[in-house]
Enzyme design. Sequence first.
Site, mmCIF file in Angstrom:
data_model
loop_
_atom_site.group_PDB
_atom_site.id
_atom_site.type_symbol
_atom_site.label_atom_id
_atom_site.label_comp_id
_atom_site.label_asym_id
_atom_site.label_seq_id
_atom_site.Cartn_x
_atom_site.Cartn_y
_atom_site.Cartn_z
ATOM 1 N N SER A 124 0.812 -1.222 0.000
ATOM 2 C CA SER A 124 0.000 0.000 0.000
ATOM 3 C C SER A 124 0.844 1.270 0.000
ATOM 4 O O SER A 124 1.916 1.318 0.614
ATOM 5 C CB SER A 124 -0.874 -0.021 1.264
ATOM 6 N N GLU A 126 0.197 3.601 1.768
ATOM 7 C CA GLU A 126 0.265 4.036 3.173
ATOM 8 C C GLU A 126 1.656 3.763 3.757
ATOM 9 O O GLU A 126 2.015 4.328 4.789
ATOM 10 C CB GLU A 126 -0.803 3.333 4.007
ATOM 11 N N TYR A 148 -1.525 0.389 10.612
ATOM 12 C CA TYR A 148 -1.792 -0.259 9.324
ATOM 13 C C TYR A 148 -0.587 -0.103 8.397
ATOM 14 O O TYR A 148 -0.109 -1.073 7.795
ATOM 15 C CB TYR A 148 -3.045 0.344 8.679
HETATM 16 P P1 NDP Z 1 -11.406 -4.809 1.859
HETATM 17 O O1 NDP Z 1 -11.373 -4.303 3.252
HETATM 18 O O2 NDP Z 1 -12.553 -4.459 0.978
HETATM 19 O O3 NDP Z 1 -11.331 -6.421 1.909
HETATM 20 C C1 NDP Z 1 -10.542 -7.084 2.858
HETATM 21 C C2 NDP Z 1 -10.748 -8.587 2.703
HETATM 22 O O4 NDP Z 1 -9.928 -9.278 3.651
HETATM 23 C C3 NDP Z 1 -12.191 -9.039 2.973
HETATM 24 O O5 NDP Z 1 -12.539 -10.054 2.042
HETATM 25 C C4 NDP Z 1 -12.080 -9.655 4.369
HETATM 26 O O6 NDP Z 1 -13.046 -10.632 4.641
HETATM 27 C C5 NDP Z 1 -10.706 -10.291 4.278
HETATM 28 N N1 NDP Z 1 -10.119 -10.629 5.577
HETATM 29 C C6 NDP Z 1 -9.861 -9.813 6.606
HETATM 30 N N2 NDP Z 1 -9.305 -10.490 7.631
HETATM 31 C C7 NDP Z 1 -9.236 -11.787 7.238
HETATM 32 C C8 NDP Z 1 -8.765 -12.980 7.846
HETATM 33 N N3 NDP Z 1 -8.273 -12.982 9.091
HETATM 34 N N4 NDP Z 1 -8.814 -14.129 7.150
HETATM 35 C C9 NDP Z 1 -9.336 -14.144 5.888
HETATM 36 N N5 NDP Z 1 -9.802 -13.056 5.266
HETATM 37 C C10 NDP Z 1 -9.749 -11.892 5.935
HETATM 38 O O7 NDP Z 1 -10.025 -4.384 1.176
HETATM 39 P P2 NDP Z 1 -9.722 -3.975 -0.364
HETATM 40 O O8 NDP Z 1 -10.338 -4.964 -1.253
HETATM 41 O O9 NDP Z 1 -9.979 -2.525 -0.540
HETATM 42 O O10 NDP Z 1 -8.135 -4.131 -0.399
HETATM 43 C C11 NDP Z 1 -7.514 -5.376 -0.736
HETATM 44 C C12 NDP Z 1 -6.100 -5.375 -0.197
HETATM 45 O O11 NDP Z 1 -5.363 -4.317 -0.774
HETATM 46 C C13 NDP Z 1 -5.992 -5.181 1.313
HETATM 47 O O12 NDP Z 1 -4.888 -5.928 1.760
HETATM 48 C C14 NDP Z 1 -5.702 -3.688 1.456
HETATM 49 O O13 NDP Z 1 -5.035 -3.421 2.652
HETATM 50 C C15 NDP Z 1 -4.824 -3.479 0.234
HETATM 51 N N6 NDP Z 1 -4.804 -2.146 -0.317
HETATM 52 C C16 NDP Z 1 -5.985 -1.528 -0.643
HETATM 53 C C17 NDP Z 1 -5.978 -0.289 -1.199
HETATM 54 C C18 NDP Z 1 -7.246 0.379 -1.610
HETATM 55 O O14 NDP Z 1 -7.212 1.581 -1.897
HETATM 56 N N7 NDP Z 1 -8.364 -0.323 -1.677
HETATM 57 C C19 NDP Z 1 -4.711 0.444 -1.434
HETATM 58 C C20 NDP Z 1 -3.529 -0.343 -1.157
HETATM 59 C C21 NDP Z 1 -3.598 -1.572 -0.588
HETATM 60 P P3 NDP Z 1 -14.510 -10.260 5.248
HETATM 61 O O15 NDP Z 1 -15.336 -9.849 4.072
HETATM 62 O O16 NDP Z 1 -14.915 -11.537 5.871
HETATM 63 O O17 NDP Z 1 -14.299 -9.134 6.222
HETATM 64 P P1 GDP Z 2 -6.655 5.819 3.618
HETATM 65 O O1 GDP Z 2 -5.854 6.690 2.719
HETATM 66 O O2 GDP Z 2 -6.393 4.360 3.428
HETATM 67 O O3 GDP Z 2 -6.588 6.216 5.054
HETATM 68 O O4 GDP Z 2 -8.190 5.959 3.087
HETATM 69 P P2 GDP Z 2 -9.467 6.705 3.715
HETATM 70 O O5 GDP Z 2 -10.471 6.785 2.620
HETATM 71 O O6 GDP Z 2 -9.902 6.035 4.983
HETATM 72 O O7 GDP Z 2 -8.949 8.166 4.080
HETATM 73 C C1 GDP Z 2 -8.426 9.033 3.090
HETATM 74 C C2 GDP Z 2 -8.199 10.417 3.710
HETATM 75 O O8 GDP Z 2 -9.477 11.003 4.017
HETATM 76 C C3 GDP Z 2 -7.415 10.392 5.031
HETATM 77 O O9 GDP Z 2 -6.478 11.440 4.982
HETATM 78 C C4 GDP Z 2 -8.476 10.694 6.075
HETATM 79 O O10 GDP Z 2 -7.979 11.372 7.235
HETATM 80 C C5 GDP Z 2 -9.398 11.618 5.298
HETATM 81 N N1 GDP Z 2 -10.748 11.718 5.871
HETATM 82 C C6 GDP Z 2 -11.395 12.871 6.196
HETATM 83 N N2 GDP Z 2 -12.580 12.604 6.734
HETATM 84 C C7 GDP Z 2 -12.707 11.247 6.761
HETATM 85 C C8 GDP Z 2 -13.751 10.380 7.207
HETATM 86 O O11 GDP Z 2 -14.777 10.792 7.714
HETATM 87 N N3 GDP Z 2 -13.530 9.034 7.043
HETATM 88 C C9 GDP Z 2 -12.377 8.538 6.484
HETATM 89 N N4 GDP Z 2 -12.233 7.225 6.333
HETATM 90 N N5 GDP Z 2 -11.381 9.352 6.080
HETATM 91 C C10 GDP Z 2 -11.544 10.696 6.211
#
Ligand code: NDP
Ligand code: GDP
Length: 322
Positions: A124, A126, A148
């Site tokens: 990520s 992040e 995270y």
């Molecule tokens: P989501 O939060 O939408 O999905 C997370 C998934 O992980 C869900 O299917 C969840 O299952 C599963 N999960 C969580 N804990 C466990 C566990 N202990 N065992 C098995 N499965 C588990 O994330 P995204 O699809 O947005 O992101 C996918 C990946 O990419 C993540 O690793 C995220 O950190 C990373 N990422 C995402 C970004 C983004 O902008 N979306 C940016 C960069 C990295 P359940 O549905 O049961 O909760």
């Molecule tokens: P992140 O980049 O993975 O932390 O994705 P988020 O969508 O959770 O947050 C993106 C940015 O939006 C961060 O800088 C947050 O501090 C800002 N932000 C401002 N208000 C909110 C809020 O109400 N919820 C979330 N999730 N983020 C917020």
Amino acid sequence: MTKRALITGITGQDGSYLAEFLLTQGYKVIGMIRRSSTINFERIKHIQDDIQLVSGDLLDESSLIGILRDHRPHEVYNLAAQSFVQTSWTQPVFTGETTALSVTRVLNAIRIIDPDIRFYQASSSEMFGKVQEVPQTETTPFYPRSPYGVAKVYGHWITVNYRESYNLYACSGILFNHESPRRGLEFVTRKITYGVARIKLGLDKELRLGDLDPQRDWGYAADYVRAMWQMLQQDVPDDYVIATGKTNTVRHFCELAFGCVGLDYRDYVVQDERFKRPAEVDLLVGDASKAREVLGWQPETSFEELVQVMVESDLTLVRSQT
Ligand code: NDP
Ligand code: GDP
């Protein structure tokens, strides 16, 4: 030969798009789901008959070994994680177990069952946190700003380390924020577009947010999952930044999203301390030149299109809920 791919996190945003994409490529898709008391197949119900769901949990290495042994995938996409930054402050140890140490569990399972499996780790932006250079590339030093981010740095380096130690085909995709109508409601983009829909339809009067000044490089999830697959099709494993190269403030996202329904965000957005973070990531903007040159990857959806698609989808959703 039909290729088999295992996706952890298939019920999440990216898992659902990646499963769709791999099906179009002719893969047999195996999705790992964890046990829960209620079914949460919302994002995959339209493809449920085309994929195979298997039970396992990132926290339980024996379940991972069992799945690899029984289904013998050629590729493993490790997308599962505790993925929400804000929650990582209240559940830092759980986040470390799930998002960091579990990467080692998956890699160990691969070593035990079949070291030829190709592995993708969902890293990520992040990890860049308090950014050390602008824009961020594969060589920018990490400076995570949340539990995270710290956990993702561990996941990244253990992937690199197992590649170098055991010669695994393991890649780390450093993906910048990517969104879609399937994004979790707690993330800011979806919180805004869902809030806009509720306000437009007269169900809410305000939208409470934290800091509006942070800048993110927001792309479209369906574009980004293609890059995951492309990384695993190369001759040599490597790490890649995936980003649009453009950055926008949360405020600008609000402006566009409210603008889509003819409203002014300043009349509805209320700042609320509860949504501010102990440490903020102020600016992310990625340079995906390497992915463009080596993988031939580039984003296809503009920021404006993304906002529009999300607002329209949430209008339809909220109408169906009322
Ligand atoms: P989501 O939060 O939408 O999905 C997370 C998934 O992980 C869900 O299917 C969840 O299952 C599963 N999960 C969580 N804990 C466990 C566990 N202990 N065992 C098995 N499965 C588990 O994330 P995204 O699809 O947005 O992101 C996918 C990946 O990419 C993540 O690793 C995220 O950190 C990373 N990422 C995402 C970004 C983004 O902008 N979306 C940016 C960069 C990295 P359940 O549905 O049961 O909760
Ligand atoms: P992140 O980049 O993975 O932390 O994705 P988020 O969508 O959770 O947050 C993106 C940015 O939006 C961060 O800088 C947050 O501090 C800002 N932000 C401002 N208000 C909110 C809020 O109400 N919820 C979330 N999730 N983020 C917020």
